[in-house]
Design an enzyme around this catalytic site. Structure first.
Site, mmCIF file in Angstrom:
data_model
loop_
_atom_site.group_PDB
_atom_site.id
_atom_site.type_symbol
_atom_site.label_atom_id
_atom_site.label_comp_id
_atom_site.label_asym_id
_atom_site.label_seq_id
_atom_site.Cartn_x
_atom_site.Cartn_y
_atom_site.Cartn_z
ATOM 1 N N ALA A 1 37.418 39.642 50.385
ATOM 2 C CA ALA A 1 38.631 38.885 50.761
ATOM 3 C C ALA A 1 38.768 37.539 50.059
ATOM 4 O O ALA A 1 39.719 36.806 50.329
ATOM 5 C CB ALA A 1 38.721 38.676 52.270
ATOM 6 N N ALA A 2 37.880 37.216 49.126
ATOM 7 C CA ALA A 2 37.994 35.932 48.429
ATOM 8 C C ALA A 2 39.295 35.857 47.626
ATOM 9 O O ALA A 2 40.037 34.869 47.712
ATOM 10 C CB ALA A 2 36.799 35.729 47.515
ATOM 11 N N GLY A 3 39.576 36.918 46.854
ATOM 12 C CA GLY A 3 40.803 36.933 46.067
ATOM 13 C C GLY A 3 42.048 36.966 46.933
ATOM 14 O O GLY A 3 43.058 36.341 46.611
ATOM 15 N N ASP A 4 41.972 37.668 48.053
ATOM 16 C CA ASP A 4 43.121 37.744 48.967
ATOM 17 C C ASP A 4 43.365 36.407 49.655
ATOM 18 O O ASP A 4 44.511 36.001 49.854
ATOM 19 C CB ASP A 4 42.885 38.831 50.016
ATOM 20 C CG ASP A 4 42.730 40.211 49.388
ATOM 21 O OD1 ASP A 4 43.354 40.450 48.337
ATOM 22 O OD2 ASP A 4 41.978 41.032 49.936
#
Length: 309
Positions: free
Chosen positions: A251-254
């Site tokens: 979920a880092a990119g999200d």
């Protein structure tokens, strides 16, 4: 002024398997732990936007099952409007199985389920919500024709479109032509443009190709290094990531996309500042386990900023 953000996208229940490393073919490997959390690129981005302060709406599909109810609760608990999340009997709620190694890197298996049943009609039913938004975000865990239908509605009403072209795949030029901001990572940029991202020169070349395809703004994310931005009028630069010890990059990119949408101006004039804020949010996410549980609130992002000064 609070940005109004709508996300069209996926809702998955994540099963996280903690392992020392990926098993070799034919090998049996003991797990360290197993846990469950809300996820899916779409819902992660929606929750990130809502927690970081945007008025957030979601268009998606769940199955008629306990996982679907779990996802709706996870979204509403974070302040996301789910009036346009509908239930189908055709498939189960989406799921992801995340293999998380001891270094915090992940490999992910996805069951699309109800996400793949999301239709153009569902988007048309949400046209009023889209029309009143400042930004519309989508990704590729739901059908591409759904993304294109949503972006067409957005463009009729002056809504800024953000395309997160993940997971990596070829994209119709007709969709890129109505994407105001395209946000690939290195792999996704190469899939879209054929340009292998290795340095600033290749980032510029990749971004220029995306501009030729119609994108007004481009952000190429490069993991723990940070993000490169390039606008159609030639402004570009690199915003460094914050250095932290990652325990789970899920979920880092999200988080980056969702947080970015809360700060961005519709003319994209403050891209560097919005990227810095998004980098800060992502730096918090990677220090915690799970998708939804790891996404920070605005208060947490501001506290991290203050602690750094």
């Amino acid at each position: 002024m609070t940005n109004r953000v709508t996300v069209i996208g996926s809702l998955n229940v994540d099963t996280i398997l903690e392992i020392p490393r990926l098993p070799k073919p034919g090998e049996t490997l003991a797990m360290g732990d197993q846990s469950f959390a809300g996820g899916g690129k779409g819902s992660n981005q929606g929750i990130a936007a809502a927690r970081a302060g945007a008025e957030t709406y979601f268009v998606g599909k769940i199955g008629e099952d306990a996982n679907g109810k779990f996802m709706v609760k996870s979204m509403t608990d974070s302040g996301v409007n789910v009036d346009q999340v509908t239930v189908t009997k055709e498939a189960k709620t989406g799921q992801a199985f995340i293999l998380l190694d001891k270094n915090g890197q992940n490999s992910i298996l996805i069951y699309g389920g109800a996400n793949q049943v999301l239709s153009v009609k569902d988007v048309d039913n949400a046209s009023d919500i889209i029309a009143k938004s400042d930004f519309l975000i989508t990704q590729f865990e739901t059908p591409i024709e759904v993304a294109e239908a949503g972006f067409k509605i957005a463009k009729k009403h002056g809504v800024v479109t953000i395309l997160n072209p993940a997971p990596a795949r070829e994209v119709p030029t007709s969709l890129l032509a109505i994407s105001d901001l395209v946000t690939p990572n290195e792999t996704e940029c190469e899939t879209l443009t054929g340009v292998k991202i290795t340095d600033e020169a290749s980032m510029i070349k990749g971004a220029e190709k995306l501009h030729e395809m119609g994108a007004k703004g481009v952000i190429i994310t490069v993991g723990s290094k940070g993000a490169f931005y390039h606008t159609a009028d030639g402004h570009y630069g690199f915003v460094d990531a914050f250095k932290v010890k990652a325990v789970d990059t899920t979920a880092a990119g999200d988080t980056f996309i969702g947080a970015l949408s809360t700060q961005l101006k519709k003319d994209l004039s403050n891209l560097p500042e919005a990227i810095r804020f998004a980098n800060r949010a992502s730096s918090i996410t990677v220090q915690r386990m799970g998708a939804h549980p790891s996404i920070p609130t605005l208060a947490e992002i501001e506290a991290a900023e203050t602690a750094d000064k």
